[in-house]
Design a protein around this motif. Structure first.
Motif, PDB file in Angstrom:
ATOM      1  N   ALA A  67       0.835  -1.196   0.000  1.00 29.84           N
ATOM      2  CA  ALA A  67       0.000   0.000   0.000  1.00 29.84           C
ATOM      3  C   ALA A  67       0.871   1.247   0.000  1.00 29.84           C
ATOM      4  N   ASP A  68       0.363   2.290  -0.605  1.00 34.67           N
ATOM      5  CA  ASP A  68       1.069   3.559  -0.622  1.00 34.67           C
ATOM      6  C   ASP A  68       0.489   4.519   0.411  1.00 34.67           C
ATOM      7  N   ALA A  69      -0.248   3.979   1.382  1.00 29.87           N
ATOM      8  CA  ALA A  69      -0.899   4.824   2.375  1.00 29.87           C
ATOM      9  C   ALA A  69       0.112   5.666   3.145  1.00 29.87           C
ATOM     10  N   CYS A  70       1.250   5.080   3.513  1.00 29.32           N
ATOM     11  CA  CYS A  70       2.229   5.860   4.265  1.00 29.32           C
ATOM     12  C   CYS A  70       2.793   6.977   3.404  1.00 29.32           C
ATOM     13  N   ALA A  71       3.026   6.716   2.127  1.00 33.75           N
ATOM     14  CA  ALA A  71       3.554   7.747   1.236  1.00 33.75           C
ATOM     15  C   ALA A  71       2.561   8.885   1.056  1.00 33.75           C
ATOM     16  N   ARG A  81       7.853   4.301  -9.309  1.00 35.26           N
ATOM     17  CA  ARG A  81       8.565   3.059  -9.628  1.00 35.26           C
ATOM     18  C   ARG A  81       8.636   2.165  -8.410  1.00 35.26           C
ATOM     19  N   THR A  82       8.566   0.868  -8.686  1.00 42.09           N
ATOM     20  CA  THR A  82       8.841  -0.159  -7.682  1.00 42.09           C
ATOM     21  C   THR A  82       9.854  -1.101  -8.310  1.00 42.09           C
ATOM     22  N   GLN A  83      10.944  -1.363  -7.582  1.00 38.63           N
ATOM     23  CA  GLN A  83      11.980  -2.245  -8.111  1.00 38.63           C
ATOM     24  C   GLN A  83      12.613  -3.025  -6.975  1.00 38.63           C
ATOM     25  N   SER A  84      12.806  -4.306  -7.203  1.00 37.04           N
ATOM     26  CA  SER A  84      13.435  -5.160  -6.208  1.00 37.04           C
ATOM     27  C   SER A  84      14.946  -5.111  -6.363  1.00 37.04           C
ATOM     28  N   TRP A  85      15.624  -4.982  -5.234  1.00 37.08           N
ATOM     29  CA  TRP A  85      17.087  -5.020  -5.184  1.00 37.08           C
ATOM     30  C   TRP A  85      17.481  -6.084  -4.165  1.00 37.08           C
ATOM     31  N   GLY A  86      17.177  -7.329  -4.455  1.00 39.02           N
ATOM     32  CA  GLY A  86      17.487  -8.409  -3.519  1.00 39.02           C
ATOM     33  C   GLY A  86      16.628  -8.301  -2.276  1.00 39.02           C
ATOM     34  N   THR A  89      13.219  -3.627  -1.403  1.00 39.81           N
ATOM     35  CA  THR A  89      12.362  -3.226  -2.513  1.00 39.81           C
ATOM     36  C   THR A  89      12.250  -1.713  -2.516  1.00 39.81           C
ATOM     37  N   GLU A  90      12.628  -1.131  -3.623  1.00 43.53           N
ATOM     38  CA  GLU A  90      12.569   0.326  -3.783  1.00 43.53           C
ATOM     39  C   GLU A  90      11.159   0.751  -4.167  1.00 43.53           C
ATOM     40  N   ARG A  91      10.637   1.701  -3.430  1.00 43.42           N
ATOM     41  CA  ARG A  91       9.378   2.377  -3.778  1.00 43.42           C
ATOM     42  C   ARG A  91       9.754   3.835  -3.970  1.00 43.42           C
ATOM     43  N   ARG A  92       9.639   4.312  -5.201  1.00 44.50           N
ATOM     44  CA  ARG A  92      10.050   5.678  -5.526  1.00 44.50           C
ATOM     45  C   ARG A  92       8.815   6.532  -5.760  1.00 44.50           C
ATOM     46  N   TYR A  93       8.837   7.740  -5.195  1.00 43.06           N
ATOM     47  CA  TYR A  93       7.723   8.683  -5.277  1.00 43.06           C
ATOM     48  C   TYR A  93       8.241  10.027  -5.773  1.00 43.06           C
ATOM     49  N   ALA A  94       7.346  10.841  -6.334  1.00 44.44           N
ATOM     50  CA  ALA A  94       7.701  12.192  -6.768  1.00 44.44           C
ATOM     51  C   ALA A  94       6.729  13.183  -6.148  1.00 44.44           C
ATOM     52  N   THR A  95       7.267  14.167  -5.447  1.00 42.77           N
ATOM     53  CA  THR A  95       6.439  15.204  -4.850  1.00 42.77           C
ATOM     54  C   THR A  95       5.952  16.153  -5.939  1.00 42.77           C
ATOM     55  N   ALA A  96       5.056  17.045  -5.576  1.00 42.91           N
ATOM     56  CA  ALA A  96       4.512  18.017  -6.539  1.00 42.91           C
ATOM     57  C   ALA A  96       5.608  18.891  -7.133  1.00 42.91           C
ATOM     58  N   SER A  97       6.666  19.136  -6.377  1.00 41.96           N
ATOM     59  CA  SER A  97       7.759  19.983  -6.877  1.00 41.96           C
ATOM     60  C   SER A  97       8.734  19.221  -7.775  1.00 41.96           C
ATOM     61  N   GLY A  98       8.570  17.887  -7.842  1.00 43.87           N
ATOM     62  CA  GLY A  98       9.479  17.063  -8.641  1.00 43.87           C
ATOM     63  C   GLY A  98      10.565  16.380  -7.833  1.00 43.87           C
ATOM     64  N   LEU A  99      10.635  16.655  -6.542  1.00 42.29           N
ATOM     65  CA  LEU A  99      11.607  15.979  -5.678  1.00 42.29           C
ATOM     66  C   LEU A  99      11.251  14.504  -5.595  1.00 42.29           C
ATOM     67  N   GLU A 100      12.218  13.642  -5.883  1.00 46.30           N
ATOM     68  CA  GLU A 100      11.978  12.207  -5.791  1.00 46.30           C
ATOM     69  C   GLU A 100      12.443  11.683  -4.443  1.00 46.30           C
ATOM     70  N   VAL A 101      11.630  10.788  -3.883  1.00 46.34           N
ATOM     71  CA  VAL A 101      11.915  10.174  -2.593  1.00 46.34           C
ATOM     72  C   VAL A 101      11.885   8.665  -2.790  1.00 46.34           C
ATOM     73  N   GLU A 102      12.975   8.025  -2.456  1.00 45.49           N
ATOM     74  CA  GLU A 102      13.059   6.571  -2.542  1.00 45.49           C
ATOM     75  C   GLU A 102      13.003   5.987  -1.141  1.00 45.49           C
TER      76      GLU A 102
END
Length: 145
Positions: A67-71, A81-86, A89-102
């Motif tokens: 779930a993305d409830a916490c985000a 994006r969601t990507q597994s790294w062993g 698991t990376e969950r990447r988000y983009a704020t309204a300003s374009g700042l990305e948070v992994e």
């Protein structure tokens, strides 16, 4: 080649505010056993195109991956994006300003020290700053690296 543009005071303030917001949220949750800031923000070397990279260790990994409830509650924006790294698991988000948070979400086993996983070692030695570590798991990892 032109040198990179310096980080604006507005972007620096936004980065710090998002890190503080994630940290306060984690400290209020029993299932979060570790929160580690890594990469350029941990080195205090962020550029305008830098993202915020946070390793989130939790006893309820599937809950945070399904779930993305916490985000949404943290104002991290929409998932990009969601990507597994062993073991992470990376969950990447983009704020309204374009700042990305992994958010790199994983179980506490990611921080095991006998032996330290090569990928974990690489992430930690690139630069890591502990944001939340109630049981000392991350302190042990940093000491082992």
């Amino acid at each position: 080649m032109n040198p990179p543009t310096a980080l604006s005071s507005e972007r620096a303030a936004e980065i710090n505010e998002v890190i503080d917001r994630i940290t306060r949220w984690a400290r209020g949750r029993e299932d979060i056993v570790g929160l580690l800031l890594v990469g350029s923000c941990a080195r205090d070397a962020a550029w305008p195109d830098s993202d915020i990279d946070v390793v989130l260790l939790t006893a309820e990994e599937s809950r945070h991956l399904l779930a993305d409830a916490c985000a949404v509650g943290l104002g991290l924006g929409g998932p990009i994006r969601t990507q597994s790294w062993g073991p992470i698991t990376e969950r990447r988000y983009a704020t309204a300003s374009g700042l990305e948070v992994e958010l790199a979400i994983g179980s506490p086993t990611w921080a095991e020290t006998d032996p330290v996983d090569a990928g974990t070692h690489r992430v930690v030695t690139d630069c890591a700053r502990v944001l939340h570590d109630p049981a000392g798991i991350l302190a042990g990892l940093l000491a082992a690296c």
